[in-house]
Design an enzyme around this catalytic site. Structure first.
Site, PDB file in Angstrom:
ATOM      1  N   SER A   4      37.257  39.603  35.695  1.00 42.01           N
ATOM      2  CA  SER A   4      36.986  38.820  36.912  1.00 42.01           C
ATOM      3  C   SER A   4      36.716  39.741  38.089  1.00 42.01           C
ATOM      4  CB  SER A   4      38.201  37.934  37.235  1.00 42.01           C
ATOM      5  OG  SER A   4      38.067  37.351  38.507  1.00 42.01           O
ATOM      6  N   ASP A   5      35.821  39.310  38.952  1.00 44.91           N
ATOM      7  CA  ASP A   5      35.676  39.976  40.239  1.00 44.91           C
ATOM      8  C   ASP A   5      36.986  39.802  41.013  1.00 44.91           C
ATOM      9  OD1 ASP A   5      34.139  41.192  42.430  1.00 44.91           O
ATOM     10  OD2 ASP A   5      34.420  39.246  43.375  1.00 44.91           O
ATOM     11  N   LYS A   6      37.348  40.791  41.805  1.00 49.34           N
ATOM     12  CA  LYS A   6      38.611  40.704  42.553  1.00 49.34           C
ATOM     13  C   LYS A   6      38.383  40.339  44.014  1.00 49.34           C
ATOM     14  CE  LYS A   6      40.649  44.428  44.099  1.00 49.34           C
ATOM     15  NZ  LYS A   6      40.779  44.162  45.565  1.00 49.34           N
ATOM     16  N   THR A   9      37.474  36.889  45.418  1.00 46.90           N
ATOM     17  CA  THR A   9      37.656  35.905  44.348  1.00 46.90           C
ATOM     18  C   THR A   9      39.142  35.699  44.082  1.00 46.90           C
ATOM     19  OG1 THR A   9      35.552  36.565  43.362  1.00 46.90           O
ATOM     20  CG2 THR A   9      37.080  35.335  41.954  1.00 46.90           C
TER      21      THR A   9
END
Length: 236
Positions: A4-6, A9
């Site tokens: 996942s993008d951090k 997000t």
């Protein structure tokens, strides 16, 4: 595996100063995001006074001026133009009671050595309206790189020579902050006589013989809903 993008997000994409460490102790900062609102207190929860207050204000004044971010208010909403890390420093200075107009009136910027990934530092040069015989160099950057360019450390109103033992202590504190998932920056400065620098031709040579002012630890706070999202993913 879930990738996942951090930033923005799982987190709010609003870097926030959590702690400032100077020679006389640690200061905690409350609040999140770019609103300049939150408690500023010692690690024990008391008021910031005496030498610690002096050091905090000096460190944050340097961090605020060696900075290109702009904090803006639109109704009840605060936004920034510029780098989120620099924005966090501006917000921390406001929380500590340092006013942008007052700092700008005293410390007029007359030069800059921009950040570079090779040097890992950024410097600005300022006049001092209260002491017109000098120029001030304000520097922020990677703690290990900046500390190596410092000869002294600010203690209260005075500067004391940095010993090898004290350098190791500062680096250990930096490691402790990083171990708490904080991004760290170091702050330093120096004073030079007017005429000693060619402002039109200033470069990284000004980043030497500095006075170490402190370490700043910051983080990008997680979104409130991130914890629940991760838990639901784990239990799916």
């Amino acid at each position: 595996v879930i990738a996942s993008d951090k930033t923005g997000t799982l987190t709010r994409n609003e870097m926030t100063v959590r702690t400032v460490v100077t020679a006389s102790g640690r200061v905690r900062f409350g609040g999140t995001g770019y609103a300049p609102v939150g408690e500023v207190e010692t690690e024990e929860g008391g008021p910031v006074e005496g030498a610690l207050r002096t050091e905090l204000h000096r460190a944050l004044a340097v961090a605020d001026r060696a900075n290109n971010a702009v904090l803006q208010q639109h109704g009840d909403r605060w936004t920034v133009q510029g780098d989120p890390t620099e924005a966090a420093l501006v917000v921390a200075a406001r929380k500590a009671g340092l006013e942008a107009e007052r700092l700008g009136n005293r410390f007029e910027r007359v030069g800059e050595v921009p950040f570079s990934s090779e040097r890992k530092l950024m410097s600005t040069i300022h006049t001092d309206a209260e002491r017109q015989e000098r120029l001030l160099v304000f520097v922020k950057g990677a703690p290990d790189v900046l500390l190596a360019r410092c000869l002294e450390e600010l203690i209260g109103e005075n500067a004391r020579r940095l010993t090898g033992e004290r350098r190791r202590e500062i680096l250990a504190i930096n490691e402790d902050l990083a171990g708490r998932a904080l991004r760290t920056l170091a702050i330093a400065y120096r004073s030079v006589p007017v005429g000693a620098l060619e402002i039109e031709d200033v470069d990284e040579r000004v980043e030497r013989e500095l006075v170490f002012a402190g370490l700043i630890g910051m983080l990008d706070p997680p979104r409130d809903e991130a914890k629940d999202a991760v838990q639901r993913a784990k239990s799916a």
